[in-house]
Design an enzyme around this catalytic site. Sequence first.
Site, PDB file in Angstrom:
ATOM      1  N   LYS A 237      34.863  31.302   5.331  1.00  0.00           N
ATOM      2  CA  LYS A 237      33.403  31.402   5.383  1.00  0.00           C
ATOM      3  C   LYS A 237      32.914  31.812   6.774  1.00  0.00           C
ATOM      4  O   LYS A 237      33.672  31.803   7.749  1.00  0.00           O
ATOM      5  CB  LYS A 237      32.773  30.077   4.962  1.00  0.00           C
ATOM      6  CG  LYS A 237      32.890  29.815   3.466  1.00  0.00           C
ATOM      7  CD  LYS A 237      32.119  28.581   3.031  1.00  0.00           C
ATOM      8  CE  LYS A 237      32.140  28.438   1.513  1.00  0.00           C
ATOM      9  NZ  LYS A 237      31.430  27.224   1.051  1.00  0.00           N
ATOM     10  N   ARG A 271      39.183  23.608  -1.344  1.00  0.00           N
ATOM     11  CA  ARG A 271      38.949  24.783  -2.188  1.00  0.00           C
ATOM     12  C   ARG A 271      39.234  26.019  -1.344  1.00  0.00           C
ATOM     13  O   ARG A 271      38.535  26.272  -0.355  1.00  0.00           O
ATOM     14  CB  ARG A 271      37.512  24.793  -2.713  1.00  0.00           C
ATOM     15  CG  ARG A 271      37.195  25.950  -3.657  1.00  0.00           C
ATOM     16  CD  ARG A 271      35.762  25.858  -4.159  1.00  0.00           C
ATOM     17  NE  ARG A 271      35.461  26.939  -5.096  1.00  0.00           N
ATOM     18  CZ  ARG A 271      34.997  28.144  -4.738  1.00  0.00           C
ATOM     19  NH1 ARG A 271      34.774  28.406  -3.450  1.00  0.00           N
ATOM     20  NH2 ARG A 271      34.746  29.076  -5.648  1.00  0.00           N
TER      21      ARG A 271
END
Length: 294
Positions: A237, A271
């Site tokens: 991210k 995740r």
Amino acid sequence: MSAQAAKDTCFSPRQTLRCPGGRVLNLASPQVMGILNLTPDSFFAGSRVADNTDLLHRAEAMLTAGASILDVGGYSSRPGAEHISEDEEKQRVLPAVEALHRAFPEAFLSIDTFRSGVACAAVAAGASIINDISGGELDAAMFATAGQLQVPYVLMHMRGTPQTMKQLTHYPDGLVLELVRYFRDKVAQLRAAGVTDIILDPGFGFAKTATQNHELLSRLRELQLLGLPILAGLSRKAMVYKPLGLTPDAALSGTVALNTIALLNGATLLRVHDVPEAMQTIRLVSNTFSPFSP
């Protein structure tokens, strides 16, 4: 943090997740959720599944590497992502869930959706977990649906939608206090709807600035007071690659670093796009700080 403090705060035994068919996912030690994106516009191009053959190849590789859950998504949640209809989302995810369930019947499949209709159809096709980025905010029927289906539910914190969340980052009482209140109230609503197996996802990158994301990561263990498993979705991210002046393609090492911090602060599920590296991270951190070795 001392080694003893780490042992006291890391990898404490968690509840099990009871899934359809009487199957149980044990969260006594950290687990990995592998990402399978069926979207053409996911922020990390390397995560986009090309076709059914690619889907099954990626899934097999993730499961072989040690992933416990495969997370299937057909609606991109990156900031400013294109909005698609429920029918189009179903067309993307349902054939994939069916194919994965046929090929890997013992795998735990998670459906990444905020729509109750998609969730219901996906569970009928073989999914065992609902992963809802909106925490029920974008579909009023989601909590009742999860309760009726009797599947575990990943409760994430977000404000607005993927199209508007970047403008909704002001937290007058502080981000962590906001999350504690949010999760407290949402968990009560879920339990009232009959949902008993709940995972908390603080929503890194969703309606949070870069500074807020890093503060949240450093204080992640404060969410443990709610007594529920915590999912950390940090993989590649912006909070990983932007401070380093990189792109998502070059953010694997940074992801490993932040996943390590997440584990040390109580994360139970990682995740990720890169399952082997996440499994290695869990193994090394667990061997160093915890009696619970994967």
